[in-house]
Structures are given as structure tokens and as C-alpha cells.
Design a protein around this motif. Structure first.
Motif, PDB file in Angstrom:
ATOM      1  N   UNK A  24      -1.694   2.052   8.632  1.00 44.56           N
ATOM      2  CA  UNK A  24      -1.295   0.536   8.356  1.00 44.56           C
ATOM      3  C   UNK A  24      -0.389   0.526   7.085  1.00 44.56           C
ATOM      4  N   UNK A  25      -1.088   1.120   5.804  1.00 46.68           N
ATOM      5  CA  UNK A  25      -0.613   1.016   4.394  1.00 46.68           C
ATOM      6  C   UNK A  25       0.794   1.689   4.634  1.00 46.68           C
ATOM      7  N   UNK A  26       0.941   2.679   5.269  1.00 46.65           N
ATOM      8  CA  UNK A  26       2.334   3.510   5.297  1.00 46.65           C
ATOM      9  C   UNK A  26       3.478   2.726   5.908  1.00 46.65           C
ATOM     10  N   UNK A  27       3.089   1.673   6.991  1.00 49.28           N
ATOM     11  CA  UNK A  27       3.920   0.799   7.783  1.00 49.28           C
ATOM     12  C   UNK A  27       4.083  -0.540   6.990  1.00 49.28           C
ATOM     13  N   UNK A  28       3.172  -0.682   6.256  1.00 52.73           N
ATOM     14  CA  UNK A  28       3.521  -1.963   5.294  1.00 52.73           C
ATOM     15  C   UNK A  28       4.283  -1.813   4.439  1.00 52.73           C
ATOM     16  N   UNK A  29       4.576  -0.556   3.857  1.00 51.65           N
ATOM     17  CA  UNK A  29       5.583  -0.500   2.603  1.00 51.65           C
ATOM     18  C   UNK A  29       6.965  -0.436   3.051  1.00 51.65           C
ATOM     19  N   UNK A  30       7.196  -0.168   4.472  1.00 53.24           N
ATOM     20  CA  UNK A  30       8.506   0.053   5.159  1.00 53.24           C
ATOM     21  C   UNK A  30       9.442  -1.166   4.837  1.00 53.24           C
ATOM     22  N   UNK A  31       8.849  -2.492   5.132  1.00 50.25           N
ATOM     23  CA  UNK A  31       9.953  -3.449   4.662  1.00 50.25           C
ATOM     24  C   UNK A  31      10.503  -3.828   3.382  1.00 50.25           C
ATOM     25  N   UNK A  32       9.317  -3.391   2.398  1.00 47.50           N
ATOM     26  CA  UNK A  32       9.446  -3.414   0.882  1.00 47.50           C
ATOM     27  C   UNK A  32      10.629  -2.271   0.665  1.00 47.50           C
ATOM     28  N   UNK A  33      10.568  -1.331   1.424  1.00 53.32           N
ATOM     29  CA  UNK A  33      11.484   0.036   1.129  1.00 53.32           C
ATOM     30  C   UNK A  33      12.839  -0.602   1.459  1.00 53.32           C
TER      31      UNK A  33
END
Length: 133
Positions: A4-13
Motif C-alpha cells: 500500500x505504501x509503495x502504490x501510495x507514492x506513485x501519484x506523487x512520483x
């Protein structure tokens, strides 16, 4: 939890992938149009160089080697005008650093080392020419 943490950063990236180049381009336009020498050709060259350095950074994760090559060309385009004005723009230097970092972070090492070496030699030659002038 970790997935969940890994996918949560995708929009920020993805947002950073757009904000960094566009912010750098905006700052570069401010820098060149406000500080460039009064010669119209120099402003045009610096503006073109800033855009050629900043805009390709949009693709720095997908094609880091090509982006570095284009950024070095942009640096070379703006170099004559920047040299006559007394220095290299912050945008050109920072864009070059981002492109080199991107090659290290996203390209295969076997292909990255020679490309970074050639790009570094080209930039060093431009800087050395500026020191002698």
C-alpha cells in the motif's frame, strides 16, 4: 501494508515527474529573460537552451540516456550566450545534474558509464573553454 505504501507514492512520483521539469523551465525563462545580455540573439539562444535542458526531463525515467544527450546539447546551445554574460544559468547546471542522476538511477550500468563519461567530457571541455576566454 508495504504494498500500500509503495502504490501510495506513485501519484506523487508522477506529479514530481511533471513539476520538476516544468518548474525548472519556468525558473529558466525568468532567469534568461530577466538576466540575459541585451543582445536579442543572446536572449533567444539562452531561452532555447533553457527549454532544451528542462523539457526533456519529463522523460528522464523512461529514456535517461537520450535525455542526458539532449540536455548536453541544450547546454551547448546556450553556452555561447551564457559565456558572454559571465556564467552558466542555474537552470542549465541543475538540469544537467538531474539528467546525470537520472542516468544513474534508471539506466543500465553497462550503457550508462560510457554515456556519462562522454557527456562529462563535453561539459568539461565547454567549461575549460570558458575559463580560457
Amino acid at each position: 501494508m508495504q504494498a500500500r505504501l509503495a502504490t501510495a507514492g506513485a501519484p506523487l512520483a508522477r506529479l514530481g515527474d511533471w513539476l520538476i521539469p516544468l518548474g525548472l523551465a519556468a525558473f529558466g525563462l525568468y532567469e534568461t529573460l530577466g538576466k540575459a545580455p541585451p543582445v536579442r540573439g543572446a536572449k533567444l539562444l539562452q531561452t532555447l537552451g533553457v527549454l532544451v535542458v528542462a523539457v526533456p526531463l519529463l522523460w528522464r525515467r523512461r529514456a535517461p540516456l537520450a535525455v542526458l544527450a539532449v540536455v548536453v546539447v541544450g547546454f551547448a546551445v546556450a553556452w555561447p550566450a551564457e559565456r558572454s554574460s559571465g556564467g552558466v544559468t542555474f537552470t542549465a547546471v541543475f538540469g544537467l545534474l538531474i539528467a546525470v542522476f537520472s542516468v544513474g538511477a534508471y539506466a543500465q550500468r553497462a550503457r550508462a558509464v560510457p554515456v556519462v563519461a562522454v557527456a562529462g567530457a563535453m561539459v568539461a571541455a565547454m567549461l575549460a573553454a570558458g575559463v580560457r576566454a
